[in-house]
Design an enzyme around this catalytic site. Sequence first.
Site, PDB file in Angstrom:
ATOM      1  N   LYS A 191      53.968  -6.037  71.022  1.00 14.52           N
ATOM      2  CA  LYS A 191      54.332  -4.921  70.165  1.00 14.52           C
ATOM      3  C   LYS A 191      55.505  -4.127  70.711  1.00 14.52           C
ATOM      4  O   LYS A 191      56.453  -3.838  69.980  1.00 14.52           O
ATOM      5  CB  LYS A 191      53.132  -3.994  69.975  1.00 14.52           C
ATOM      6  CG  LYS A 191      52.144  -4.480  68.935  1.00 14.52           C
ATOM      7  CD  LYS A 191      51.127  -5.430  69.440  1.00 14.52           C
ATOM      8  CE  LYS A 191      50.196  -5.903  68.330  1.00 14.52           C
ATOM      9  NZ  LYS A 191      49.193  -6.833  68.828  1.00 14.52           N
ATOM     10  N   TRP A 238      38.636  -4.267  68.597  1.00 13.21           N
ATOM     11  CA  TRP A 238      39.410  -5.367  68.024  1.00 13.21           C
ATOM     12  C   TRP A 238      38.457  -6.553  67.845  1.00 13.21           C
ATOM     13  O   TRP A 238      37.798  -6.944  68.818  1.00 13.21           O
ATOM     14  CB  TRP A 238      40.557  -5.699  68.979  1.00 13.21           C
ATOM     15  CG  TRP A 238      41.489  -6.753  68.498  1.00 13.21           C
ATOM     16  CD1 TRP A 238      42.084  -6.826  67.278  1.00 13.21           C
ATOM     17  CD2 TRP A 238      41.963  -7.880  69.252  1.00 13.21           C
ATOM     18  NE1 TRP A 238      42.898  -7.935  67.220  1.00 13.21           N
ATOM     19  CE2 TRP A 238      42.836  -8.601  68.414  1.00 13.21           C
ATOM     20  CE3 TRP A 238      41.732  -8.353  70.545  1.00 13.21           C
ATOM     21  CZ2 TRP A 238      43.478  -9.761  68.816  1.00 13.21           C
ATOM     22  CZ3 TRP A 238      42.371  -9.504  70.959  1.00 13.21           C
ATOM     23  CH2 TRP A 238      43.234 -10.199  70.101  1.00 13.21           C
ATOM     24  N   ALA A 247      47.829  -2.818  74.809  1.00 18.69           N
ATOM     25  CA  ALA A 247      48.688  -3.647  73.950  1.00 18.69           C
ATOM     26  C   ALA A 247      49.707  -2.811  73.178  1.00 18.69           C
ATOM     27  O   ALA A 247      50.537  -3.379  72.465  1.00 18.69           O
ATOM     28  CB  ALA A 247      47.827  -4.432  72.971  1.00 18.69           C
TER      29      ALA A 247
HETATM   30  C1  LMR Z   1      45.847  -6.714  65.129  1.00 16.61           C
HETATM   31  O1  LMR Z   1      44.829  -6.157  65.563  1.00 16.61           O
HETATM   32  O2  LMR Z   1      46.168  -6.719  63.938  1.00 16.61           O
HETATM   33  C2  LMR Z   1      46.765  -7.399  66.109  1.00 16.61           C
HETATM   34  O3  LMR Z   1      46.304  -7.255  67.410  1.00 16.61           O
HETATM   35  C3  LMR Z   1      47.054  -8.798  65.744  1.00 16.61           C
HETATM   36  C4  LMR Z   1      45.910  -9.723  65.938  1.00 16.61           C
HETATM   37  O4  LMR Z   1      46.100 -10.764  66.582  1.00 16.61           O
HETATM   38  O5  LMR Z   1      44.804  -9.470  65.439  1.00 16.61           O
END
Ligand code: LMR
Length: 394
Positions: free
Chosen positions: A243, A127, A210
């Site tokens: 989520k 991420w 998450a």
């Molecule tokens: C995502 O990866 O799209 C989600 O976790 C939302 C975000 O805050 O990036």
Amino acid sequence: MLENLTPQPPDKILQLMQAFREDPRENKIDLGVGVYRNAEGVTPVMRAVKEAERRVWESQETKAYTGLAGDPAYGEALSKLVLGPARDEARLAAAATPGGTGAIRQAFELIRSLSPDATVWLSAPTWPNHPSILRHLGMKMAQYRYFDEASRDVDFAGMTEDLSRVKAGDVVLLHGCCHNPTGANLTADQWKEIIALMMERGAVPMIDIAYQGFGDGLEEDALGTRLVCENMPEVLIAASCSKNFGIYRERTGLLMVQAQSSREKPLAQGMLNHLNRQNYSFPPDHGARIVSTILDDEALRGDWQAELEGMREGMLAIRQQLADELRQRTNSDRFDFLARHRGMFSRIGATPEQVAKMRESHGIYMVGDSRMNIAGLNAKTVPILAEAIVEAGV
Ligand code: LMR
């Protein structure tokens, strides 16, 4: 002072969200930000959440502060949901945080305070906000291989080879389930091997969970996290309710710290309280209270689980439909991985140019690395996407 301002690097996921909003095309398809949408394209307030909010509204007599770690009933209920039988009350400290991101930020700050020379190891890819927060905090980071572009599965050999270079005291950040952005996940045996490797190297595991309930089910998705807690002395866990309870904007997260022994628990708890106090004082309470109201009431919990299960099954059906459509159109099994992946995301394997082409010609928005949000699709848009993928030459 303000003359020193420079533009901040854009967050590519949030930037995409904006671009989608500004696109006037009516048949545009948003596969960007990780927000669940039903077949009608709506992110619903879950039934149990509505009911819990009603109960809170009716019964709450004060908005006075809670404790620095948030409402203890929330910490207890959510840690039980995540850790199940692996939860060791005597060694577990926990504090409510503003969302899962808040928990990650607090965990990183805890690492920086206690172990300033530690390197935080991130999966490649991960991420994008993980490295972004670490950079912001001036912390050391390194990457371990995770995703095999060819098979679109976990590159387990690469992962273990890279993690065998971890130094004692380094932190290994793992996604508890539903890996973001790839959708490729570790098997139970692979978790066990990674645990053995981390033990051998003296690494500290940190888990970002998450999407519990979006992959194989609430219990199944927690398996890796629980194995780590059962087998390793110290663990940091950042959990999000955004989520699985659909309460994105309520900012509802929990940072859990499993200490080596019960002696360290009060110290760990004190540190979590201190970090909350320094950053924002008291964590938000509304979302936390919704969650504990649901989890502590048998009927509400049952209804929440049933709705969550429906969402999960819907995403699996979309995965299967997309894999089938692509199998038919390409006459190959190249895209079968879509049905194997779990969670909201998969990377389809398109180049940035192909991603741009799909956006221009079909109004399909996915992240530049070709991560797409499966929950942004429905039975009608799947064939449109499949066509666009083939047309773009992916
Ligand atoms: C995502 O990866 O799209 C989600 O976790 C939302 C975000 O805050 O990036």
